[in-house]
Design a protein around this motif. Structure first.
Motif, PDB file in Angstrom:
ATOM      1  N   PRO B  79      64.382 100.501  74.341  1.00  0.00           N
ATOM      2  CA  PRO B  79      63.415  99.531  74.213  1.00  0.00           C
ATOM      3  C   PRO B  79      62.675  99.002  75.092  1.00  0.00           C
ATOM      4  CG  PRO B  79      65.337  98.438  73.928  1.00  0.00           C
ATOM      5  CD  PRO B  79      65.905  99.663  74.486  1.00  0.00           C
ATOM      6  N   VAL B  80      61.169  99.923  74.890  1.00  0.00           N
ATOM      7  CA  VAL B  80      59.766  99.204  75.740  1.00  0.00           C
ATOM      8  C   VAL B  80      58.793  99.235  74.629  1.00  0.00           C
ATOM      9  CG1 VAL B  80      58.582  99.598  77.218  1.00  0.00           C
ATOM     10  CG2 VAL B  80      60.474 100.417  77.549  1.00  0.00           C
ATOM     11  N   THR B  81      57.861  98.233  74.429  1.00  0.00           N
ATOM     12  CA  THR B  81      56.749  97.145  73.890  1.00  0.00           C
ATOM     13  C   THR B  81      55.715  97.890  74.467  1.00  0.00           C
ATOM     14  OG1 THR B  81      56.204  95.460  74.310  1.00  0.00           O
ATOM     15  CG2 THR B  81      58.081  95.839  72.626  1.00  0.00           C
ATOM     16  N   LEU B 123      57.372  99.005  69.116  1.00  0.00           N
ATOM     17  CA  LEU B 123      58.482 100.130  70.236  1.00  0.00           C
ATOM     18  C   LEU B 123      57.826 101.399  70.636  1.00  0.00           C
ATOM     19  CD1 LEU B 123      61.984  99.583  69.620  1.00  0.00           C
ATOM     20  CD2 LEU B 123      61.126  98.743  70.797  1.00  0.00           C
ATOM     21  N   LEU B 124      57.849 101.904  71.562  1.00  0.00           N
ATOM     22  CA  LEU B 124      57.293 103.228  72.191  1.00  0.00           C
ATOM     23  C   LEU B 124      57.945 104.499  71.224  1.00  0.00           C
ATOM     24  CD1 LEU B 124      56.494 103.408  76.219  1.00  0.00           C
ATOM     25  CD2 LEU B 124      54.895 103.138  74.037  1.00  0.00           C
ATOM     26  N   ASN B 126      58.597 104.373  68.637  1.00  0.00           N
ATOM     27  CA  ASN B 126      58.719 104.466  67.163  1.00  0.00           C
ATOM     28  C   ASN B 126      57.012 104.544  66.997  1.00  0.00           C
ATOM     29  OD1 ASN B 126      61.215 103.528  66.707  1.00  0.00           O
ATOM     30  ND2 ASN B 126      60.162 101.455  66.371  1.00  0.00           N
TER      31      ASN B 126
END
Lengths: 266, 227
Positions: B79-81, B123-124, B126
């Motif tokens: 998870p990375v926004t 999230l990247l 998604n």
């Protein structure tokens, strides 16, 4: 049971849980998760040599793991990746060498069990001081460089173009991982240290909604695993490494199935 | 000021990839780099970024370079926004304890410019392909880039995502910026840019886009029938 030893061990286990989960997050996102396993196996050589020649097996383990880390880093630089072959070479090479050294003398063989499976009651004051120093080292490095490591994992080419030094960041991460691993094997054992580092991060990935969240969850889960594992160890007289890691695996299964059920419910 | 590339040559394992490339750009230039596969387009950008060794001279003066590579990860499994990635665009080599207020403001500007402000908490993993591309461009913009190097930013995108990206580039493009964009889509020549560099290891054409389009048949003839 000496109360001081229990206290020290508990404290070290908690420090290890925090620094282990932190390092584990970055090993996982850099795709180095098998590195911890390879280093743990290699550090057994140093531990065995320590018992054999009568010097500190902790320092022996740290030194051997560092040597393993440097060899791996050199191989990686040549091939531009940690290949399965390199990791297996270090892992199996270390384990077999340690077993050979141990078989040469009975007392080494006997104490090897502790390094393979871990023991929560290993700790004296010296170990505690070392644990605090490495804990501070991990904390300081990640406070200043965690964002750089994150960018290197998501967008390596972009990170380089911004002037972020790949070799410097990766080298420090590996050195810290090495030191954490050498401590880890004292408590959790060489066979399970890799899982001890990486499991909290794996569970964190399932729970978090951001990278900051991932770090928070990994540390929380890591601490929970350590505390639960130690309670089981004391009251049921089970090996600490196995109970800590088994707790982690159980949490992982619960979280993943919980998420699956939640999705179906929607 | 501007960008000057003089006698640039690059070799990989003894094989020449770029030979004696010469061109210069000034602020307000949007250069499309054309050429077939293996012509050295990506290599040219990598040399300007300083990622690979080269001979010759490249001068970027005081420009801040923003570089978006051709290969961006297809899936990001942790998870990375969007916001976390774009904020990381403000990093330099130096250690950083926390992002400053200015860093956050620059990141918001970059998110606005790439039309991602309302997706910053996503999230990247998604994002759609087009959104992910734009997030990577926002990361480059957050370094306050005024020399933007884009390596085939539209490859693998559907028509709608492409058009959104063209809009983002045309918004970013100003009198004080320089853009170099690698493409192999002839349609993009008509939509974007004002200069063209056509290479096949050596430079085949460098100059105004209009001039290139006027001689299009000759140039395309060169591309379709080598030897």
């Amino acid at each position: 049971m000496d109360l001081n030893v229990v206290q020290n061990s508990l404290l070290i286990a908690l420090l290890l849980a925090i620094e282990g989960s932190l390092v584990g997050v970055f090993l996982l996102v850099r795709r180095y998760s098998l590195l911890a396993d390879a280093l743990a196996h290699f550090s057994l050589v140093g531990a065995a040599l320590g018992v054999f020649f009568g010097f500190s097996s902790l320092l022996g383990g740290v030194f051997a793991a560092l040597t393993g880390g440097v060899i791996l880093e050199a191989l990686r630089y040549k091939e531009n990746a940690f290949t399965d072959a390199n990791l297996a070479l270090i892992s199996a090479g270390g384990l077999s060498l340690a077993l050979i050294i141990a078989s040469l003398r009975g007392e080494v063989w006997q104490s090897l069990g502790q390094y393979l499976f871990g023991s929560i009651l290993f700790a004296g004051e010296k170990e505690l001081i070392w644990a605090v120093i490495t804990f501070l080292g991990v904390l300081l490095f990640l406070m200043f460089y965690s964002r750089h490591l994150l960018l290197l994992s998501v967008d390596p080419a972009g990170a380089k173009s911004q002037g972020i030094k790949v070799r410097f960041n990766e080298f420090f991460l590996i050195i810290l991982a090495t030191i954490v691993v050498s401590f880890g094997i004292q408590a959790v054992g060489a066979l399970l240290t890799g899982a001890f580092l990486v499991l909290p991060a794996l569970i964190g990935i399932e729970l978090a909604r951001s990278f900051t969240g991932l770090i928070f969850w990994a540390v929380t889960v890591g601490l929970f695993m350590a505390v639960a594992g130690i309670i089981f160890t004391f009251f049921l007289n089970l090996p600490p490494g196995a109970t800590i890691v088994a707790t982690g695996v159980l949490i992982y299964i619960l979280v993943v199935s919980g998420k699956k059920l939640g999705k179906r419910g929607n | 000021m501007g960008l000057i590339v003089k006698n640039l040559s690059v070799t990989y394992g003894g094989e020449p990839v770029l030979e004696d490339i010469n061109f210069s750009l000034k602020e307000g230039d949007f250069l499309l780099v054309l050429g077939k596969n293996g012509a050295g387009k990506s290599t040219l950008l990598k040399a300007i970024v300083g990622e690979i060794p080269y001979s010759g001279m490249i001068k970027t003066f005081n420009h801040k370079i923003g570089y978006v590579a051709q290969k961006i990860p297809g899936t990001i499994r942790f998870p990375v926004t969007v916001e976390e990635l774009v904020l990381a665009g403000t990093l330099k080599g130096k250690p950083k304890l926390s992002y400053s207020k200015e860093d956050r403001e620059v990141a918001v500007e970059a998110l606005k410019a790439t039309n991602l402000l309302n997706k910053r908490k996503k999230l990247l993993g998604n994002l759609s392909g087009g959104e992910l591309r734009r997030a990577f461009i926002a990361r480059a913009l957050a370094g306050k880039a005024d020399l933007l190097l884009l390596d085939e930013p539209t490859s693998g995108l559907d028509q709608m995502s492409r058009e959104e990206l063209y809009q983002v580039l045309n918004t970013f493009f100003r009198e004080d910026t320089i853009i170099l964009m690698v493409t192999h889509d002839p349609k993009e020549i008509k939509i974007l840019g004002n200069k063209v560099l056509h290479i096949d290891k050596k430079a085949l054409y460098f100059g105004d886009k209009d001039g290139y389009l006027a001689g299009e048949e000759r140039e395309l003839g060169f591309e379709c029938c080598p030897e």
